[in-house]
Scaffold this motif. Structure first.
Motif, PDB file in Angstrom:
ATOM      1  N   MET A 269       0.896  -0.994  -0.004  1.00  0.00           N
ATOM      2  CA  MET A 269      -0.044  -0.023  -0.049  1.00  0.00           C
ATOM      3  C   MET A 269       0.699   1.193  -0.225  1.00  0.00           C
ATOM      4  N   LYS A 270       0.494   2.171  -0.819  1.00  0.00           N
ATOM      5  CA  LYS A 270       1.147   3.690  -0.805  1.00  0.00           C
ATOM      6  C   LYS A 270       0.004   4.534  -0.397  1.00  0.00           C
ATOM      7  N   HIS A 271       0.707   5.716  -0.085  1.00  0.00           N
ATOM      8  CA  HIS A 271      -0.110   6.866   0.206  1.00  0.00           C
ATOM      9  C   HIS A 271       0.854   8.165   0.302  1.00  0.00           C
ATOM     10  N   GLU A 272       0.285   9.247  -0.032  1.00  0.00           N
ATOM     11  CA  GLU A 272       1.079  10.609   0.082  1.00  0.00           C
ATOM     12  C   GLU A 272       0.167  11.503   0.389  1.00  0.00           C
ATOM     13  N   LEU A 273       1.290  12.561   1.377  1.00  0.00           N
ATOM     14  CA  LEU A 273       0.448  13.693   1.808  1.00  0.00           C
ATOM     15  C   LEU A 273       1.166  14.907   1.239  1.00  0.00           C
ATOM     16  N   THR A 274       0.745  15.799   0.869  1.00  0.00           N
ATOM     17  CA  THR A 274       1.346  17.055   0.666  1.00  0.00           C
ATOM     18  C   THR A 274       0.688  18.158   1.296  1.00  0.00           C
ATOM     19  N   SER A 275       1.537  19.299   1.432  1.00  0.00           N
ATOM     20  CA  SER A 275       0.976  20.421   2.170  1.00  0.00           C
ATOM     21  C   SER A 275       2.050  21.678   1.536  1.00  0.00           C
ATOM     22  N   GLU A 276       1.636  22.756   1.092  1.00  0.00           N
ATOM     23  CA  GLU A 276       2.274  23.756   0.616  1.00  0.00           C
ATOM     24  C   GLU A 276       1.710  25.152   1.084  1.00  0.00           C
ATOM     25  N   ILE A 277       2.902  26.183   1.229  1.00  0.00           N
ATOM     26  CA  ILE A 277       2.613  27.487   1.527  1.00  0.00           C
ATOM     27  C   ILE A 277       3.476  28.250   0.729  1.00  0.00           C
ATOM     28  N   GLU A 278       3.052  29.659   0.666  1.00  0.00           N
ATOM     29  CA  GLU A 278       3.804  30.847  -0.068  1.00  0.00           C
ATOM     30  C   GLU A 278       4.477  31.605   1.286  1.00  0.00           C
ATOM     31  N   ILE A 279       5.724  31.633   1.170  1.00  0.00           N
ATOM     32  CA  ILE A 279       6.549  32.524   1.948  1.00  0.00           C
ATOM     33  C   ILE A 279       7.221  33.877   1.285  1.00  0.00           C
ATOM     34  N   ARG A 280       6.973  34.964   2.050  1.00  0.00           N
ATOM     35  CA  ARG A 280       7.636  36.147   1.390  1.00  0.00           C
ATOM     36  C   ARG A 280       9.106  36.142   1.712  1.00  0.00           C
ATOM     37  N   ALA A 281       9.887  35.380   1.058  1.00  0.00           N
ATOM     38  CA  ALA A 281      11.370  35.442   1.118  1.00  0.00           C
ATOM     39  C   ALA A 281      11.880  34.774   0.177  1.00  0.00           C
ATOM     40  N   THR A 282      12.980  34.909  -0.261  1.00  0.00           N
ATOM     41  CA  THR A 282      13.797  34.188  -1.344  1.00  0.00           C
ATOM     42  C   THR A 282      13.915  32.776  -0.906  1.00  0.00           C
ATOM     43  N   PRO A 283      14.135  31.715  -2.058  1.00  0.00           N
ATOM     44  CA  PRO A 283      14.372  30.414  -1.651  1.00  0.00           C
ATOM     45  C   PRO A 283      15.477  30.216  -0.749  1.00  0.00           C
ATOM     46  N   ARG A 284      16.705  31.268  -1.136  1.00  0.00           N
ATOM     47  CA  ARG A 284      17.948  31.061  -0.166  1.00  0.00           C
ATOM     48  C   ARG A 284      17.535  31.265   1.336  1.00  0.00           C
ATOM     49  N   GLN A 285      16.711  32.437   1.398  1.00  0.00           N
ATOM     50  CA  GLN A 285      16.350  32.552   2.951  1.00  0.00           C
ATOM     51  C   GLN A 285      15.579  31.517   3.573  1.00  0.00           C
ATOM     52  N   VAL A 286      14.566  31.059   2.811  1.00  0.00           N
ATOM     53  CA  VAL A 286      13.788  29.722   3.168  1.00  0.00           C
ATOM     54  C   VAL A 286      14.715  28.598   3.649  1.00  0.00           C
ATOM     55  N   TRP A 287      15.607  28.291   2.591  1.00  0.00           N
ATOM     56  CA  TRP A 287      16.646  27.207   2.751  1.00  0.00           C
ATOM     57  C   TRP A 287      17.557  27.321   4.108  1.00  0.00           C
ATOM     58  N   ASP A 288      17.966  28.435   4.236  1.00  0.00           N
ATOM     59  CA  ASP A 288      19.067  28.556   5.540  1.00  0.00           C
ATOM     60  C   ASP A 288      18.298  28.347   6.718  1.00  0.00           C
ATOM     61  N   VAL A 289      17.010  28.626   6.793  1.00  0.00           N
ATOM     62  CA  VAL A 289      16.180  28.279   8.020  1.00  0.00           C
ATOM     63  C   VAL A 289      15.782  26.831   8.019  1.00  0.00           C
ATOM     64  N   LEU A 290      15.635  26.219   6.841  1.00  0.00           N
ATOM     65  CA  LEU A 290      15.047  24.863   6.675  1.00  0.00           C
ATOM     66  C   LEU A 290      16.055  23.698   7.062  1.00  0.00           C
ATOM     67  N   VAL A 291      17.436  24.240   6.606  1.00  0.00           N
ATOM     68  CA  VAL A 291      18.501  23.159   6.878  1.00  0.00           C
ATOM     69  C   VAL A 291      19.286  23.461   8.139  1.00  0.00           C
ATOM     70  N   ASP A 292      19.013  24.452   9.168  1.00  0.00           N
ATOM     71  CA  ASP A 292      19.366  24.761  10.322  1.00  0.00           C
ATOM     72  C   ASP A 292      18.701  23.941  11.363  1.00  0.00           C
ATOM     73  N   LEU A 293      18.994  22.538  11.174  1.00  0.00           N
ATOM     74  CA  LEU A 293      18.156  21.618  11.813  1.00  0.00           C
ATOM     75  C   LEU A 293      18.387  21.917  13.493  1.00  0.00           C
TER      76      LEU A 293
END
Length: 166
Positions: free
Chosen positions: A1-25
């Motif tokens: 059995m397979k299943h997928e969940l997806t959620s998306e959101i718009e963020i008022r920032a550049t991809p680099r700004q989002v990336w820097d926070v996302l990978v700062d685990l």
């Protein structure tokens, strides 16, 4: 059995700004209501230790392996509950530049013999965890973003979606 969940959101920032926070685990414990602790580095082949606290579910710690990293574009890991094939989750974050900033797409592809049994919890509790994490990430980034960051048009509600697909 397979299943997928997806959620998306718009963020008022550049991809680099989002990336820097996302990978700062190490900082996830300060803002993330879904993965309340993460240890490790966003490098292919690295092992992570993630404390997951989906709304309405018992907290659990998983030890996934990072499977894909493209700075400013995607971050992915693969985790297993017990042995591979029982309940596996390939969790992925994708960053897409838009005229208004960045669209963050968070998705997880589940497979294994326990998926059918856990599907209702995934569609409810886990999906709510994805949405909460996306909203918290947006709040953290937009609060810290410089004034000249891209602006997102439309309402916040219209920018936020959560859907499940099979």
């Amino acid at each position: 059995m397979k299943h997928e969940l997806t959620s998306e959101i718009e963020i008022r920032a550049t991809p680099r700004q989002v990336w820097d926070v996302l990978v700062d685990l190490e900082q996830w414990s300060e803002w993330n209501p879904f993965v309340t602790r993460s240890e490790g580095v966003a490098e292919v082949g690295s092992s992570l230790v993630n404390r997951m606290e989906a709304p309405g579910m018992r907290a659990m710690t998983i030890r996934p392996t990072v499977t894909d990293v493209a700075p400013g574009a995607c971050f992915e890991w693969l985790g297993h509950l017990g042995v591979p094939g029982l309940f596996d989750g390939r969790h992925r974050f994708e960053l897409q530049a838009t005229d208004e900033g960045t669209r963050l797409v968070q998705r997880e592809h589940f497979s294994g013999i326990l998926v059918r049994l856990l599907r209702r919890r995934l569609d409810d509790n886990t999906r709510r965890g994805f949405v909460a994490m996306n909203e918290a990430l947006r709040a953290r980034i937009e609060a810290a973003a410089p004034q000249d960051s891209p602006q997102v048009s439309g309402s916040a509600e219209a920018a936020r979606t959560g859907r499940a697909t099979s």
